[in-house]
Design an enzyme around this catalytic site. Structure first.
Site, short mmCIF file in Angstrom:
data_model
loop_
_atom_site.label_atom_id
_atom_site.label_comp_id
_atom_site.label_asym_id
_atom_site.label_seq_id
_atom_site.Cartn_x
_atom_site.Cartn_y
_atom_site.Cartn_z
N GLY A 212 0.83 -1.21 0.00
CA GLY A 212 0.00 0.00 0.00
C GLY A 212 0.86 1.25 0.00
N ASN A 213 0.25 2.36 0.33
CA ASN A 213 0.98 3.63 0.41
C ASN A 213 0.38 4.49 1.52
OD1 ASN A 213 -1.22 5.31 -0.80
ND2 ASN A 213 -0.74 4.06 -2.62
N TYR A 214 0.92 5.69 1.69
CA TYR A 214 0.56 6.53 2.82
C TYR A 214 -0.63 7.46 2.55
CZ TYR A 214 5.01 5.13 4.91
OH TYR A 214 6.04 4.41 5.45
N SER A 215 -1.30 7.33 1.43
CA SER A 215 -2.40 8.23 1.13
C SER A 215 -3.49 8.15 2.20
CB SER A 215 -3.00 7.91 -0.24
OG SER A 215 -4.12 8.72 -0.50
N ALA A 281 -4.28 7.56 -4.74
CA ALA A 281 -2.90 7.12 -4.94
C ALA A 281 -2.94 5.62 -5.23
CB ALA A 281 -2.06 7.40 -3.70
#
Length: 408
Positions: A212-215, A281
């Site tokens: 995943g990512n930090y969005s 994102a």
């Protein structure tokens, strides 16, 4: 910005700052407004009605009956005529009468009859301003929806205390312009259908692990709120965002987890949209294989993931957008503008919102953002760091000019 065609009642009460009202009146007229001055009897002790009449081109209203003709001055008609009422200066006495409905002069009766916004610029000495009675009356006016325009800083450049001092005429005019700009754009997306993606996507490795990512989804949710407030029919396609993020009533929400799920929903929903704003994102890659069971550390040792490309949502929509508007986002760390422009061209976007991880307070997991908006025609607007809700309105102000007429 112009105030052309706006009807403004300028109320003047009896304070030393009344001399500034002549300059304020002149600025309003210069901006194109039609201004009717209403002055209290005490106000005439500080500035002559003849001066104000010469500037406005209208007889000044002070009494209920005209002195020469006995003509009745209708405060009701004035209240209906005005698009905005500005009272500057507003003394402690006038503010108190407004807050408590003491209609003993033409200015207060006009205020009580006003159907549109009222704006007040207080003017008195510091002790009067700080007195609990005055503050209580000001709080009452604020609760009634009156805009209070006052110096924001406690001290002026000269070193004099600013609280209680009448705000400068130029700032009052800016406040009037902002009010009309906000009012006029309040429903400028009425009848438009806006599709928004927000948040991250999670690409599952096994039942407990993902890529995943930090969005946070905050920017996309702010855009949804702003579009709904301006009359749009909004559909939000949200990745796994923070559960505390909420949407206004009436916004349709579709929750997804992976990039492939988001791509499929966006493709289907885009058919009915006037504009799509791709604020999510989306993960570029996903694991090639998914384990139905939790992968045990002792079973795998070193773990190597084979990743495959996810669908490119922006490029897919760009290929079939027709006369719909497509807005993308670019979060960059270097060569920001050139990378964003290449992305816009490659994916057939109409405009792209660029932010950089090198700007403090911008990007993911923040409540603020600092963006540069670039269009296909090469135009570029750089905006300062702002709350994401304010950034959302900037983004709307940019793309709304790209929307085709509704009849097209």
């Amino acid at each position: 910005m112009s105030l052309k065609g706006k009807h403004i009642v300028l109320g003047i009460s009896g304070g030393i700052a009344a001399y500034k009202s002549a300059y304020l009146l002149r600025l309003l007229i210069k901006k194109g407004a039609e201004v009717q001055v209403v002055i209290t009897p005490n106000g005439k002790e500080f500035i002559t009605p003849a001066t104000l009449a010469a500037l406005s081109g209208k007889p000044v209203v002070s009494e209920f009956f005209a002195a020469n003709t006995g003509e009745w001055h209708s405060h009701v008609d004035l209240g209906l005529w005005a698009d905005l009422m500005i009272i500057a200066p507003a003394t402690a006495s006038t503010i108190g009468k407004m807050a408590n409905g003491i209609a003993d002069n033409m200015l207060i009766t006009t205020y009580l009859s006003a159907k549109e916004q009222v704006m007040v610029a207080p003017a008195m000495d510091l002790d009067m301003w700080a007195h609990p009675s005055t503050q209580r009356n000001v709080a009452t006016l604020r609760a009634d929806g009156v805009i209070i325009v006052e110096p924001q800083s406690g001290f002026l450049a000269s070193g004099l205390t600013g609280k209680g001092r009448m705000e400068e005429p130029e700032v009052i005019v800016l406040a009037a312009e902002k009010y009309f700009a906000d009012r006029d754009r309040a429903q400028d997306l009425q009848g438009r259908r806006v599709l928004i993606s927000a948040g991250p996507t999670y690409e599952n490795i096994d039942p407990v692990r993902f890529i995943g990512n930090y969005s946070s989804g905050k920017m996309g949710f702010a855009i949804a709120e702003a579009c709904a407030a301006r009359g749009a029919e909004v559909t939000m396609v949200a990745g796994p965002v923070d559960k505390r993020l909420t949407l206004p009533e009436g916004v349709r929400r579709i929750d997804v987890t992976s990039a492939r799920e988001m791509a499929e929903v966006m493709r289907l929903e885009f058919a009915d949209a006037d504009v799509a704003i791709l604020a999510a994102a989306v993960a570029d890659y996903a694991p090639a294989e998914y384990s139905e069971h939790k992968i045990k550390r002792e079973e795998k040792g070193d773990m190597i993931l084979h990743l495959v490309k996810n669908p490119d949502i922006a490029a897919t929509l760009g290929q079939c957008k027709g006369n719909r508007v497509l807005v993308g986002f670019a979060l960059e760390t270097d060569n920001e503008a050139s990378n964003a422009c290449r992305k816009m061209e490659r994916k057939n976007l109409d405009m792209i919102v660029l932010n950089s991880l090198r700007d403090a307070g911008a990007g993911m997991m923040t409540d603020t953002n600092k963006v540069t908006i670039i269009r296909r025609d090469g135009s570029e607007n750089v905006y300062p760091l702002k709350d994401k809700r304010a950034v959302a309105d900037d983004i709307i102000d940019e793309f709304i000019t790209l929307l085709p007429a509704e009849s097209e």
